[in-house]
Write a protein that holds these residues in place. Structure first.
Motif, PDB file in Angstrom:
ATOM      1  N   GLY A 168      -3.542  10.800  -2.379  1.00 18.66           N
ATOM      2  CA  GLY A 168      -3.020  10.424  -1.070  1.00 18.66           C
ATOM      3  C   GLY A 168      -3.784   9.300  -0.395  1.00 18.66           C
ATOM      4  O   GLY A 168      -3.326   8.765   0.612  1.00 18.66           O
ATOM      5  N   ALA A 169      -4.951   8.935  -0.928  1.00 21.49           N
ATOM      6  CA  ALA A 169      -5.701   7.802  -0.363  1.00 21.49           C
ATOM      7  C   ALA A 169      -4.902   6.520  -0.599  1.00 21.49           C
ATOM      8  O   ALA A 169      -4.149   6.418  -1.569  1.00 21.49           O
ATOM      9  N   PRO A 170      -5.044   5.514   0.248  1.00 21.51           N
ATOM     10  CA  PRO A 170      -4.266   4.290   0.054  1.00 21.51           C
ATOM     11  C   PRO A 170      -4.708   3.528  -1.203  1.00 21.51           C
ATOM     12  O   PRO A 170      -5.900   3.420  -1.490  1.00 21.51           O
ATOM     13  N   VAL A 171      -3.725   3.050  -1.931  1.00 18.20           N
ATOM     14  CA  VAL A 171      -3.909   2.152  -3.073  1.00 18.20           C
ATOM     15  C   VAL A 171      -2.829   1.081  -2.956  1.00 18.20           C
ATOM     16  O   VAL A 171      -1.839   1.259  -2.248  1.00 18.20           O
ATOM     17  N   VAL A 172      -3.025  -0.020  -3.646  1.00 22.08           N
ATOM     18  CA  VAL A 172      -2.013  -1.077  -3.684  1.00 22.08           C
ATOM     19  C   VAL A 172      -1.260  -0.958  -4.996  1.00 22.08           C
ATOM     20  O   VAL A 172      -1.865  -0.756  -6.057  1.00 22.08           O
ATOM     21  N   VAL A 173       0.064  -1.063  -4.934  1.00 25.21           N
ATOM     22  CA  VAL A 173       0.888  -1.002  -6.136  1.00 25.21           C
ATOM     23  C   VAL A 173       1.797  -2.227  -6.205  1.00 25.21           C
ATOM     24  O   VAL A 173       2.234  -2.740  -5.181  1.00 25.21           O
ATOM     25  N   TYR A 227      -1.432  -0.325 -10.264  1.00 24.00           N
ATOM     26  CA  TYR A 227      -2.141   0.136  -9.072  1.00 24.00           C
ATOM     27  C   TYR A 227      -3.543  -0.466  -9.038  1.00 24.00           C
ATOM     28  O   TYR A 227      -4.190  -0.624 -10.072  1.00 24.00           O
ATOM     29  N   TYR A 228      -4.005  -0.748  -7.805  1.00 24.05           N
ATOM     30  CA  TYR A 228      -5.331  -1.323  -7.580  1.00 24.05           C
ATOM     31  C   TYR A 228      -6.024  -0.564  -6.452  1.00 24.05           C
ATOM     32  O   TYR A 228      -5.372  -0.154  -5.489  1.00 24.05           O
ATOM     33  N   PRO A 229      -7.357  -0.436  -6.537  1.00 18.40           N
ATOM     34  CA  PRO A 229      -8.087   0.108  -5.391  1.00 18.40           C
ATOM     35  C   PRO A 229      -7.821  -0.778  -4.163  1.00 18.40           C
ATOM     36  O   PRO A 229      -7.788  -2.007  -4.277  1.00 18.40           O
ATOM     37  N   VAL A 230      -7.642  -0.167  -3.028  1.00 21.09           N
ATOM     38  CA  VAL A 230      -7.279  -0.902  -1.819  1.00 21.09           C
ATOM     39  C   VAL A 230      -8.367  -1.894  -1.412  1.00 21.09           C
ATOM     40  O   VAL A 230      -8.063  -2.981  -0.917  1.00 21.09           O
ATOM     41  N   ASP A 231      -9.641  -1.568  -1.658  1.00 18.71           N
ATOM     42  CA  ASP A 231     -10.714  -2.488  -1.267  1.00 18.71           C
ATOM     43  C   ASP A 231     -10.748  -3.741  -2.134  1.00 18.71           C
ATOM     44  O   ASP A 231     -11.324  -4.752  -1.745  1.00 18.71           O
ATOM     45  N   ILE A 232     -10.106  -3.720  -3.282  1.00 13.03           N
ATOM     46  CA  ILE A 232     -10.002  -4.895  -4.145  1.00 13.03           C
ATOM     47  C   ILE A 232      -8.749  -5.705  -3.802  1.00 13.03           C
ATOM     48  O   ILE A 232      -8.788  -6.929  -3.749  1.00 13.03           O
ATOM     49  N   ALA A 233      -7.630  -5.032  -3.568  1.00 15.61           N
ATOM     50  CA  ALA A 233      -6.336  -5.715  -3.500  1.00 15.61           C
ATOM     51  C   ALA A 233      -5.803  -6.000  -2.105  1.00 15.61           C
ATOM     52  O   ALA A 233      -4.961  -6.887  -1.942  1.00 15.61           O
ATOM     53  N   ARG A 234      -6.240  -5.255  -1.104  1.00 21.52           N
ATOM     54  CA  ARG A 234      -5.703  -5.455   0.255  1.00 21.52           C
ATOM     55  C   ARG A 234      -5.926  -6.906   0.691  1.00 21.52           C
ATOM     56  O   ARG A 234      -6.999  -7.461   0.531  1.00 21.52           O
ATOM     57  N   GLY A 235      -4.862  -7.518   1.200  1.00 20.23           N
ATOM     58  CA  GLY A 235      -4.954  -8.885   1.698  1.00 20.23           C
ATOM     59  C   GLY A 235      -4.919  -9.966   0.636  1.00 20.23           C
ATOM     60  O   GLY A 235      -5.093 -11.145   0.930  1.00 20.23           O
ATOM     61  N   LEU A 281      -7.017   8.349 -12.193  1.00 21.64           N
ATOM     62  CA  LEU A 281      -7.377   7.147 -12.929  1.00 21.64           C
ATOM     63  C   LEU A 281      -8.325   6.255 -12.134  1.00 21.64           C
ATOM     64  O   LEU A 281      -9.322   5.758 -12.673  1.00 21.64           O
ATOM     65  N   LEU A 282      -8.008   6.032 -10.865  1.00 21.65           N
ATOM     66  CA  LEU A 282      -8.804   5.110 -10.052  1.00 21.65           C
ATOM     67  C   LEU A 282     -10.027   5.769  -9.407  1.00 21.65           C
ATOM     68  O   LEU A 282     -10.826   5.092  -8.770  1.00 21.65           O
ATOM     69  N   GLY A 283     -10.156   7.097  -9.584  1.00 24.15           N
ATOM     70  CA  GLY A 283     -11.313   7.782  -9.039  1.00 24.15           C
ATOM     71  C   GLY A 283     -11.300   7.846  -7.522  1.00 24.15           C
ATOM     72  O   GLY A 283     -12.341   7.741  -6.871  1.00 24.15           O
ATOM     73  N   THR A 284     -10.120   8.034  -6.957  1.00 26.47           N
ATOM     74  CA  THR A 284      -9.974   8.143  -5.506  1.00 26.47           C
ATOM     75  C   THR A 284      -9.302   9.463  -5.173  1.00 26.47           C
ATOM     76  O   THR A 284      -8.852  10.176  -6.074  1.00 26.47           O
ATOM     77  N   GLU A 309       0.830  -1.206   0.000  1.00 25.02           N
ATOM     78  CA  GLU A 309       0.000   0.000   0.000  1.00 25.02           C
ATOM     79  C   GLU A 309       0.863   1.254   0.000  1.00 25.02           C
ATOM     80  O   GLU A 309       1.892   1.308   0.679  1.00 25.02           O
ATOM     81  N   VAL A 310       0.433   2.223  -0.803  1.00 25.46           N
ATOM     82  CA  VAL A 310       1.093   3.529  -0.892  1.00 25.46           C
ATOM     83  C   VAL A 310       0.004   4.598  -1.023  1.00 25.46           C
ATOM     84  O   VAL A 310      -1.125   4.292  -1.398  1.00 25.46           O
TER      85      VAL A 310
END
Length: 185
Positions: free
Chosen positions: A61-66, A84-92, A55-58, A45-46
């Motif tokens: 500075g909001a967390p994303v996964v890279v 990069y991925y939305p954090v709610d999709i990629a976290r974990g 691009l991701l519509g966030t 996460e970054v």
């Protein structure tokens, strides 16, 4: 076409792979008699940089996964790719780790219910920055191509944003599009 140029097609990288297919880059490189690989230099996460946030519509500075990777052809760096991925999709998930993903990220995303159905790509050219020159082993006056790819699902929700940097003198990008007739003029 000069045999030193690589003709890159996007479609193999946008569709999930079936069991036993391996990854798209490895298959593309093997078809040309080479060996494709990658080195994952960071995953996790970054804070979303401005371009990625847009691009991701966030929010910026909001967390994303890279997943930051150096793409290799016969062990030689030929592309830098940050995905990069939305954090709610990629976290974990494996997307947030440095291990190779069997079948690739697109296959994993599809198995998680996030299948891409629309892609928007933008290509620009510029001189390589200092870090790009160092990693890609380029002289200071060498331009690079920057391909920005946004993948959206059936609800038009962004599921993946790729920022790819490649030496311009070694690349040719090819787009093949299917035109569907709707019956309306």
């Amino acid at each position: 076409m000069d045999s030193n140029h690589w003709v890159s097609r996007s479609m193999p990288y946008l569709t999930p792979r079936t069991a036993g297919q391996g990854d798209a880059w490895g298959a593309e490189a093997a078809a040309r008699g080479g060996r494709g690989g990658q080195r994952i230099v960071f995953a996790g996460e970054v804070p979303a940089p401005p371009e990625v946030a847009e691009l991701l519509g966030t929010a910026e500075g909001a967390p994303v996964v890279v997943r930051r990777r150096v793409i290799l052809l016969d062990e030689v760096p030929c592309e830098l790719t940050d995905t990069y991925y939305p954090v709610d999709i990629a976290r974990g998930t494996a997307l947030a780790g440095t291990a190779k993903i069997r079948g690739g990220a697109v296959t994993l995303l599809a198995s998680l219910g996030h299948r891409g159905v629309r892609v928007v790509e933008d290509v620009t050219a510029r001189l390589a920055d200092e870090e790009e020159r160092r990693v890609l082993e380029l002289p200071p006056d060498r331009p690079v191509l920057r391909l920005s790819r946004l993948t959206l699902d059936a609800e038009d929700r962004p599921v993946q944003a790729d920022l790819m940097t490649m030496p311009a003198h070694l690349q040719r990008l090819r787009y093949e599009l299917r035109i569907e007739f709707t019956g309306e003029a």
